[in-house]
Design an enzyme around this catalytic site. Sequence first.
Site, PDB file in Angstrom:
ATOM      1  NE  ARG A  34      34.271  47.204  46.309  1.00  0.00           N
ATOM      2  CZ  ARG A  34      33.897  46.037  45.823  1.00  0.00           C
ATOM      3  NH1 ARG A  34      32.781  45.474  46.223  1.00  0.00           N
ATOM      4  NH2 ARG A  34      34.638  45.402  44.943  1.00  0.00           N
ATOM      5  CD  GLU A  74      31.533  38.357  46.564  1.00  0.00           C
ATOM      6  OE1 GLU A  74      32.426  38.600  45.715  1.00  0.00           O
ATOM      7  OE2 GLU A  74      31.155  39.181  47.389  1.00  0.00           O
ATOM      8  CD  GLU A 109      32.263  45.415  41.243  1.00  0.00           C
ATOM      9  OE1 GLU A 109      31.183  45.696  41.799  1.00  0.00           O
ATOM     10  OE2 GLU A 109      33.069  44.597  41.694  1.00  0.00           O
ATOM     11  CD  GLN A 110      29.448  50.736  33.465  1.00  0.00           C
ATOM     12  OE1 GLN A 110      30.587  51.092  33.195  1.00  0.00           O
ATOM     13  NE2 GLN A 110      28.402  51.483  33.176  1.00  0.00           N
ATOM     14  CE1 TYR A 111      33.350  46.161  28.546  1.00  0.00           C
ATOM     15  CE2 TYR A 111      33.513  47.983  30.105  1.00  0.00           C
ATOM     16  CZ  TYR A 111      33.421  47.523  28.802  1.00  0.00           C
ATOM     17  OH  TYR A 111      33.393  48.410  27.765  1.00  0.00           O
ATOM     18  CG  HIS A 112      32.338  40.895  37.679  1.00  0.00           C
ATOM     19  ND1 HIS A 112      31.732  39.678  37.852  1.00  0.00           N
ATOM     20  CD2 HIS A 112      33.463  40.868  38.423  1.00  0.00           C
ATOM     21  CE1 HIS A 112      32.477  38.951  38.691  1.00  0.00           C
ATOM     22  NE2 HIS A 112      33.535  39.652  39.043  1.00  0.00           N
ATOM     23  CG  ASN A 130      31.931  42.480  50.315  1.00  0.00           C
ATOM     24  OD1 ASN A 130      31.206  41.505  50.111  1.00  0.00           O
ATOM     25  ND2 ASN A 130      32.863  42.855  49.461  1.00  0.00           N
ATOM     26  CD  GLU A 131      36.105  40.325  48.508  1.00  0.00           C
ATOM     27  OE1 GLU A 131      36.529  41.369  47.998  1.00  0.00           O
ATOM     28  OE2 GLU A 131      35.989  39.266  47.875  1.00  0.00           O
ATOM     29  CD1 TRP A 167      37.504  41.859  40.050  1.00  0.00           C
ATOM     30  CD2 TRP A 167      39.538  40.936  40.070  1.00  0.00           C
ATOM     31  NE1 TRP A 167      37.365  40.569  40.520  1.00  0.00           N
ATOM     32  CE2 TRP A 167      38.599  39.978  40.551  1.00  0.00           C
ATOM     33  CE3 TRP A 167      40.883  40.563  39.991  1.00  0.00           C
ATOM     34  CZ2 TRP A 167      38.956  38.688  40.952  1.00  0.00           C
ATOM     35  CZ3 TRP A 167      41.242  39.273  40.381  1.00  0.00           C
ATOM     36  CH2 TRP A 167      40.282  38.362  40.850  1.00  0.00           C
TER      37      TRP A 167
HETATM   38  C1  GLA Z   1      34.665  40.919  45.346  1.00  0.00           C
HETATM   39  C2  GLA Z   1      33.566  41.713  46.018  1.00  0.00           C
HETATM   40  C3  GLA Z   1      32.345  41.875  45.163  1.00  0.00           C
HETATM   41  C4  GLA Z   1      32.708  42.145  43.729  1.00  0.00           C
HETATM   42  C5  GLA Z   1      33.605  41.043  43.231  1.00  0.00           C
HETATM   43  C6  GLA Z   1      33.975  41.182  41.779  1.00  0.00           C
HETATM   44  O1  GLA Z   1      34.562  39.587  45.578  1.00  0.00           O
HETATM   45  O2  GLA Z   1      33.191  41.168  47.239  1.00  0.00           O
HETATM   46  O3  GLA Z   1      31.579  42.940  45.675  1.00  0.00           O
HETATM   47  O4  GLA Z   1      33.367  43.361  43.653  1.00  0.00           O
HETATM   48  O5  GLA Z   1      34.787  41.062  43.977  1.00  0.00           O
HETATM   49  O6  GLA Z   1      34.800  40.121  41.356  1.00  0.00           O
END
Ligand code: GLA
Length: 764
Positions: free
Chosen positions: A212, A400, A448-451, A250-251, A408
Amino acid sequence: MTEIFYFDSKFRLRIKVLRFTSEIHKRSEAEWSGKLALRKSKGISISFWTLQSGELKLHVNDFTPLFHILPLQFPRLFEDPFMRTKLFLTLFFLLCSLLSIAQTAQQPPLYLGTAWYPEQWPQSRWDADLELMQKAGIRFVRVGEFAWSTMEPAEGKFDLDWLDRAVTMAQKRGIFVVLGTPSAAPPAWLTQKYPDTLRVEEDGRRAVHGNRQHFSFTSPRYRELAHRMAAEMAKRFGHNPNVIGWQIDNEYATYSFDDYTRAQFQQWLKAKYNTLDNLNNHWTTAYWSQTYFTWDEIPIPIGWNNPALMLDWKRFCSDVYRAYQKTQLDAIHQYADSRQWITHNFMGWFDGFDHYTVSADLDLASWDNYIGKGHLNPWTNGIVHDLTRGFKRKNFWVMETQPGNVNWQDVNNSLDKGEVREMAWHAIGHGSDAVSYWQWRSALGGQEQYHGTLAGPDGKPVPLYDEVAQIGSEFAKVGDILRGTSPVSEIAFLHSYDDRWSINFQRHHKEFDPIGYMNSFYTPLRKLTDSIDVVSPAAPLESYKLVVAPGLNLISAAEAKHLLDFVQNGGHLMLGARSGLKDEYNALNTTRQPGPLAQALGAHVEQYYVLDQPVPVTGDIGGGDAKIWAEYLKADVPDVRVLARYGKSNGWLDDQPAIVTRAVGKGQITYVGTWLSDPQMTALARWLIQSDKITQRFTDVPEGVEINRRDATGNSPREIFIVINHTKESKHIKLPSPMREQLRGNAPVSELELAARDVAIFAK
Ligand code: GLA
Ligand code: GLA
């Protein structure tokens, strides 16, 4: 905002809400001709409306029946019996709508939320997820921020029906929606067709699809496509009563190093400096033959470059992100009700752009609070909440946060049992009005399968779900006393991106981390108080008793004046090491530190020294150590008081002043020329609390217990204390006066045993 009441061709009463009077003029003849327009009458306040499938919905703040107005202004209506019946039926319907909406659309004072990705799941599953959310007390979902390929599967072919269904299903479960514009993840057709929208890395490689943030933040084509996507969303959802706000992108994080961006940067510099002589002069480009003879010779800094150029590149990137964001803000403003606020989810201390610049056009600041590896440190995390609160100088949202663990870090440990709840109240204590978990349920595939999540891949709650449900019930229980409250502080910390960039370009000691240095002042002060603001040096300062500015490496004449006004009027300004070394162009000041404030201080920095080992410091604040950096201060006038001196060290520093202070006007300036060890910082904090008469409501607070205060002013002034035991043992809390604990609902108490990681909320 202006509301216009009118009847359509079928004599249905309708209401048009217009933001600007000019729009009424523009439209009045073309659009309203042949229709009856009634002006809003005093006493009616309608905050938004929607028309869906011929159904009129209103959201009211106050309600005064329309009956009084209509006959007076349009008597002819009431002469026709058909019209009269029609009108009264309409009004009856209107009243019913008003009452039902007023009941269901009541916004909670504290929002528990989660990031939900309906596009990843069959629609038949959605309600089961929403039901589980509802049971946990979740009151909003953030939806859509990565769903561009589902919303616009082919260029110009939009499909928002699924999103509409998701929003409606959420509404039925009492769950509001924050819509994310999806521009952080452009679809493959887009980047395939328009490769110029792809970001270029520092080494010249173009990004590829599959991750992304692979777009270029300067690309006009990308902005146009993102604008159109946001506009389509706003047309569809801009009046939807269940959509409370928007998150743009987003971020924001990445830069692009392509030729177009470089040309933009050169244009930006031209607008700033006007002439190359001016630029060459401020940048001292005679050094190393850096002189620029034409604008297009100026590079994007990659690696080590002229610090003035590097600083301007960061400022340029800040303006670019603001402009990038603005195109999407415009799209939403054009089609959405003004009650729908707009935010962006920032990343705490991240310094890729100036957050004061980028948040200037937003209604609300929010951030993504991740611990990553390890556990919550309430002081180093709390200051980031305060930083985010300072972007708009009002309450913010945690958009979030981690449900247990992230994916990560190099070690993705889970937070302990109770720590997620502890973090939620810690956020509220620092002025957040929402806490939202990323994410609800992990996608079966993807990176992000492990989040951590609240629901497992099987769709059933994970163990943490119950803890989040507890937060949900607590928000519902005590939310009302916190409605309209925010932290109010007597102390402000000044923070600026220019200064952090400037120091980070040339730390001079690898451990001179500007955030670490800021934390060394903040932690002991915050432990002794219940609220601190973190604001930009340009913020109004008159409401503060003490302003701590640990890192103002660049001080312009205007900034110096602003700070001196604060001091002259009775404030105490405390500067840290490296203050005023440079001007706003990142050139060395020709006046010794603290540059334009040296005269008021009545002292200056004779020389700075990087320390390879700690140096002893003694004085009014006790004995201890200085580390990393030490400035040899020298008084220029007799009324300067030396608060601390260096002990024996490198010879140059021996017995020289390390901290000085002076009364100026009605106030005071203090200069700390070093990085003090923790016990001495604590002693300094105590001295500040005492000499500045900072209100200490709770005293003898046990180590590891955090006191947070949120106040309401106005009609029902009150002080609410959110007290958190951040340790793993129970702690005994003594209250300044008897107060009611709101979660436990007991009679007033004057002390309380607070279990490990537990929270108490006190109100008088
Ligand atoms: C960031 C992103 C989310 C996700 C989280 C995972 O905050 O905005 O989409 O990837 O990290 O911790
Ligand atoms: C080298 C270079 C000089 C200067 C010094 C700094 O010796 O030749 O130009 O950069 O380093 O230590």
